[in-house]
Each structure stands twice: as structure tokens, then as C-alpha cells.
Design a protein around this motif. Sequence first.
Motif, PDB file in Angstrom:
ATOM      1  N   TYR A 121      16.272  10.602  22.062  1.00 19.77           N
ATOM      2  CA  TYR A 121      15.756  11.244  20.863  1.00 19.77           C
ATOM      3  C   TYR A 121      16.640  10.810  19.699  1.00 19.77           C
ATOM      4  O   TYR A 121      17.867  10.950  19.738  1.00 19.77           O
ATOM      5  N   LYS A 176      17.580  10.848  15.560  1.00 22.15           N
ATOM      6  CA  LYS A 176      17.508  11.460  14.236  1.00 22.15           C
ATOM      7  C   LYS A 176      18.205  10.490  13.291  1.00 22.15           C
ATOM      8  O   LYS A 176      19.428  10.447  13.198  1.00 22.15           O
ATOM      9  N   ASP A 183       8.630  13.384  15.577  1.00 22.17           N
ATOM     10  CA  ASP A 183       8.930  14.786  15.296  1.00 22.17           C
ATOM     11  C   ASP A 183       8.910  15.044  13.797  1.00 22.17           C
ATOM     12  O   ASP A 183       8.391  16.062  13.331  1.00 22.17           O
ATOM     13  N   GLU A 184       9.500  14.144  13.019  1.00 22.17           N
ATOM     14  CA  GLU A 184       9.524  14.221  11.559  1.00 22.17           C
ATOM     15  C   GLU A 184       9.434  12.818  10.979  1.00 22.17           C
ATOM     16  O   GLU A 184       9.954  11.872  11.559  1.00 22.17           O
ATOM     17  N   LYS A 213       4.091  12.450  11.541  1.00 24.29           N
ATOM     18  CA  LYS A 213       4.545  13.591  12.337  1.00 24.29           C
ATOM     19  C   LYS A 213       3.421  14.104  13.236  1.00 24.29           C
ATOM     20  O   LYS A 213       2.281  14.234  12.816  1.00 24.29           O
ATOM     21  N   THR A 240      13.998   9.373   9.996  1.00 21.59           N
ATOM     22  CA  THR A 240      13.061  10.287  10.629  1.00 21.59           C
ATOM     23  C   THR A 240      13.624  10.766  11.955  1.00 21.59           C
ATOM     24  O   THR A 240      14.720  10.366  12.363  1.00 21.59           O
ATOM     25  N   SER A 241      12.841  11.614  12.673  1.00 21.33           N
ATOM     26  CA  SER A 241      13.232  12.095  13.994  1.00 21.33           C
ATOM     27  C   SER A 241      12.084  11.821  14.962  1.00 21.33           C
ATOM     28  O   SER A 241      10.925  12.112  14.648  1.00 21.33           O
ATOM     29  N   SER A 247      23.387   8.480  11.734  1.00 16.24           N
ATOM     30  CA  SER A 247      22.297   8.785  12.664  1.00 16.24           C
ATOM     31  C   SER A 247      22.871   9.388  13.948  1.00 16.24           C
ATOM     32  O   SER A 247      23.989   9.086  14.346  1.00 16.24           O
TER      33      SER A 247
END
Length: 342
Positions: free
Chosen positions: A178, A180, A221-222, A238, A203-204, A148
Motif C-alpha cells: 500500500y 501513500k 484509495d485517494e 478514487k 495519491t494512496s 512517501s
Amino acid sequence: MSTTNNHINWELIARYMSGEAEADERQQVETLANADPMVAQLITDTRLGWDIAGDALNTADIQTDAALQKVMAQISLPATEQRTNEADLLMRRLRLHQRVVAALAATLALLIGWGSMHMWLAQPQPVQYLQTMAVNAPVNDLQLLDGSSVSLNNGSTLTYPETFDGNTRSVKLTGEAYFKVAPDKAKPFIIDAGQINVTVLGTSFNVMAYPDDHQMTVVVDEGLVEVNANHERVRLPKGYTAILNTQTGQLEKTLNPDINYLAWKTGVLTFEETPLHEVFATLSRTYRVQVNAINDEINNLQFTATFRQASPDKVVQVICKTFGFNYAINDGEYTITSATNH
């Protein structure tokens, strides 16, 4: 040649192990060991203990005769030939050479030590945590061992273990970051951000959770994330955001209206006929500074522009030049006034 326990010459083996046996006696013991696995194992185990014990055990005061007398005084054996043979065997075993006894004791100590080491290694060890703080930098990027990645906003702190050994991947965030997250369905990624907790599998998303702010937000974001706060739980796909009012404790799920939520990370600010009060709020959130106007007439004007890697000074200057405003800075707070009020 076959032997039984009653026919082992223990004194001969003792002399063999101590190096006091004659050549023919050594040959006899070696022949016995080749024929009897029990004798071979005894010699092997005792030699290991002997080597570990070393010369320090040569002076061990082991009173085998006194031990024999004490044991025999407590044993009442019927006067039978079988019991006599057993007593004789016991006497011979107790009269093993002092160094053999010491070597066996060393072997036992070695086994106990190995057992203790194994038990220690098997016990859960304290988790070692690391902490990263973004200082004097717009973005601080770091890579976690699970794959990550995390981007920290300036002044934000992330606390995380060196390795994710348990059933979860848990970290603690103060400020904004943030994430990811590398996918791992068997080990969810959990973020403790004070009043809110975020759980994901891969996810993001962005988390803004400054302790002194009136709102904490999570923007996806995702992928899909789960946000928990004050016994409330929402799932965010999302494009959705969760907003926690830290004063009332209310958790709200909504479509994300803020196109600049990642401006602190990307350095790009975009405004399209945006009321100036929203522009000022975005600048305050992005740069962690206060930007205010003295009246609603200024706040309600609309502004269109795009900035890339601009400082807060640059953005405020462009706004003031566009509308003919003035501004002042006091303790890091921007106050915007109209030209007539200057």
C-alpha cells in the motif's frame, strides 16, 4: 615603479623563491611584486606549487641547459637587435632555478588533479539501491526519503534507490504493498510491478502483483493513478480498480467491489451475506493461504461476520462452527467439509 615583461629579472626571482637571495635582493623582489601584479601573481602561484612539491622535488634532474641548447638549435632568429633581445629573454627564462621549474610543474599537476576531480564529480554516479522484504510480519512499514510511505504485505519485496535524483521516483515491487505517495508534480512516482506499471503524482493506492497469481490488481484509495500493461493504459480515480489477467493479458477497469482489499494491512475483515466461495477467496488473498470447500453446496452458503486481527485458523473455526462444518489442514491448505462427509 612600473615593469614590463622584458625587464623582469627572472634569475633574481628564482633565487628569491629558492631562499638563496640576499637581503637587498629580497627587498628588490618584494618591491617589484608590489609594483607589478604579474610578478606578484607569479610568486603566489609558484609558492603554492613549491609547497606541494616538497623536498622530493629538490633532487629532480631537470637539465635546463641541455633543454636550452635543444630549443636554440631548432630556432633560426634574424640577426636583429629585437630578435637578440628576445633570444636573451628566452635564455634567462629557461635558466630558472631548478626548484622553481619543479614548483611550476607541481602547480600544473595540482591544477590537472583538481580538474580531474571536478570532472569525476560532474559525471553521473552509479545509483545505489536498497531492498526491503517483509518477513514473518503481517505488515512492514517504511518511509522513503521523498516523504512517501509504503506498507509491505508479508513476503513482499520493495527495491528503491537511496535518493530520487532523476526526473522520476522509480521503485520495483514484488508482492503486495500500500503506497501513500508524497505529491511532486515535477517528479512522478513510478512502480514497476512486473507485468504492470503504475504512475502517480501523489495519491494512496494498493498494488497486488504476486508473480504466480492469475490476477494483478491496483485499487485507488485517494487521488488518480495511471496503470500500464501490455501496451494498454487506464486512468483510475478514487474507488476504482484495474485488474490484469496475467494469462490473457487483458486489462480491465471497474469500480472496486472488494471492501476487504486492505484487510492484510488493517487486520479487519467484514462479510455481509457474502457467499462462502468469496469468503474463502478473500481469506486466501489476505493470508496468502489456500482455503477450499469440497462442494458447491458449501460454497453457495452466505456468511455474515466481522473479524479484527484474527488469524486464518480463527476465521475458519468460526465458519465451521457457524455451519457445523469440519476442516483439515494439509501443507498449509485448508479443506472444509460438511459434517456428513467427515
